[in-house]
Design an enzyme around this catalytic site. Structure first.
Site, short mmCIF file in Angstrom:
data_model
loop_
_atom_site.label_atom_id
_atom_site.label_comp_id
_atom_site.label_asym_id
_atom_site.label_seq_id
_atom_site.Cartn_x
_atom_site.Cartn_y
_atom_site.Cartn_z
N LYS A 102 0.88 -1.18 0.00
CA LYS A 102 0.00 0.00 0.00
C LYS A 102 0.91 1.22 0.00
CE LYS A 102 -4.52 0.64 0.27
NZ LYS A 102 -5.50 -0.18 -0.44
N THR A 185 -15.28 -4.78 -8.07
CA THR A 185 -15.46 -4.92 -6.62
C THR A 185 -16.94 -5.10 -6.30
OG1 THR A 185 -13.53 -3.51 -6.32
CG2 THR A 185 -14.83 -3.98 -4.37
N ASN A 216 -18.46 3.95 -6.29
CA ASN A 216 -18.24 2.90 -7.28
C ASN A 216 -18.79 1.55 -6.82
OD1 ASN A 216 -16.33 0.48 -8.03
ND2 ASN A 216 -16.29 1.85 -9.78
#
Length: 411
Positions: A102, A185, A216
């Site tokens: 990350k 996702t 989203n």
């Protein structure tokens, strides 16, 4: 409890269940590498501005490291460490050959022009280009970054290493991005929900759903649930909340949000208190927004029978215990929202092969991965007599520990 403390607690619990050696446990927690770089750019007005860029690479026992890059003013090192670690377990649960990473830059993207963002992204890439790579560490978009950011990283990286489309995922389709990635996702959340409901002799058709967060993930999940005969009766986001006991027309709500920028004044339902959504009467609750939204204050009032964690860490450990006593089934984030990283893997595979798939193949393969992962989690739940969260964590941690031991790193 913050994200790092909760992730560490879940990891330690899983390590205890698995009976991991304490040396292995310790080595799995410590990140492989932490990178911090200075990024100085000329602003549009000619002045210089400096930003801190960073990347935490957690583990590479099972393959290249993978994870998002976020542009956000409060980049908390603890949170980034937790999210990098979470990506390691998430990739292992999904059974894709990656470890976790990350990173990001401490900046407010809203305060920067497009050309300033491009310069910043390119300088950051110059500083880390020899520490990322197709078989080393593959970044992706996250908060405050998008397909355009990935295009700039790809271009800058390719100046040093030759054309390398597989160095980032979440790219524009024209530069080797995958079809189906944008919805991945949300679609994965739906496949995960179907797998869980099938286990309980139910299906999406005819059940009622409440969706918190309509970005989203939430909008795609709600749209696909409605297409499959589910009734989405409440939706909320930062701008407000809407309910309709007969079901909200999701495509209409998406159009309303696109044209007005908010859920307010939507004609196809009544407005409601956004906080009430989490305790709204429904069969399935899907938190798709922030972490820590289900806590000891509201968990006892949750009326849903199933909670699908589309957000990262939406349920506090205290809420977990309260929900378990009530018999609410919680499908953990580490599995439920892994559709994004799974289709990122498909994008990487397509780029390496130089052969692109059609959208139908992407979606069908995603469904296979999500369904198989659920059954693997259930096997761990039965083996160790634990809930779905620990089933997922033990599955992920066990795979990474096995890979680590097989490579001989414990010596």
């Amino acid at each position: 409890m913050n994200a790092l403390a909760a992730t560490n607690r879940n990891f330690r619990h899983a390590a205890r269940i698995l009976g991991l050696d304490s040396k292995v446990e310790k080595s799995l927690l410590i990140p492989f590498r932490e990178i911090k770089v200075e990024c100085t750019i000329p602003k549009d007005d000619g002045t210089l501005a400096s930003y801190i860029g960073f990347r935490v690479q957690h583990d590479n026992a099972r393959g290249p490291m993978k994870g998002g890059i976020r542009y956000h003013p409060e980049v908390d090192p603890d949170e980034v460490n937790a999210l990098a670690q979470l990506m390691t377990w998430k990739s292992a649960v999904a059974d894709i050959p990656y470890g976790g990473a990350k990173g990001g830059i401490g900046c407010n993207p809203g305060d920067l022009s497009k050309s300033e963002l491009e310069r910043l992204t390119r300088v950051f890439t110059q500083k880390i280009h020899d520490l990322i790579g197709v078989h080393t560490d593959v970044p992706a978009p996250d908060m405050g970054t998008n397909a355009q950011t990935m295009a700039w990283i790809l271009d800058e990286y390719s100046k040093f290493h030759g054309h390398s489309p597989a160095v980032v995922t979440g790219k524009p389709i024209d530069l080797g991005g995958s079809l189906g990635r944008e919805a991945a996702t949300g679609r994965g959340v739906v496949f995960a929900t179907e797998a869980l409901l099938a286990e309980h002799g139910k299906s999406i058709k005819g059940l009622t759903f409440a969706v918190q967060g309509f970005g989203n993930v939430g909008s795609w999940a709600a749209k696909i649930i409605q297409e499959r005969g589910g009734k989405v009766i409440a939706v909320s986001d930062i701008s407000g909340a809407v309910k309709n006991p007969n079901g909200i027309d999701i495509p209409e709500l998406i159009r309303h949000k696109e044209s007005t920028g908010s859920l307010k004044n939507f004609q196809g339902g009544d407005s409601m208190d956004a906080n009430e959504l989490l305790v709204h009467e429904c069969d399935v609750l899907i938190p798709c927004a922030l972490g820590g939204v289900l806590n000891r204050e509201n968990a006892a009032d949750v009326k849903a029978k199933f909670i699908i964690e589309a957000a990262n860490h939406p349920t506090d450990p205290e809420a977990d215990e309260i929900l378990a006593k009530k018999g609410v089934v919680v499908l953990p984030d580490i599995y439920a929202n892994s559709g994004g990283v799974t289709v990122s893997y498909f994008e990487w595979v397509q780029n390496i092969q130089g052969f692109m798939w059609d959208e139908e193949q992407v979606n069908k393969t995603l469904q296979n991965y999500m369904t198989r992962a659920f059954h693997n989690i259930k096997v761990m739940c039965q083996t160790h007599d634990c809930n779905l969260r620990m089933g997922a964590f033990t599955l992920g941690v066990n795979r990474v520990a096995r890979a680590t031991l097989l490579r001989g790193w414990e010596a």
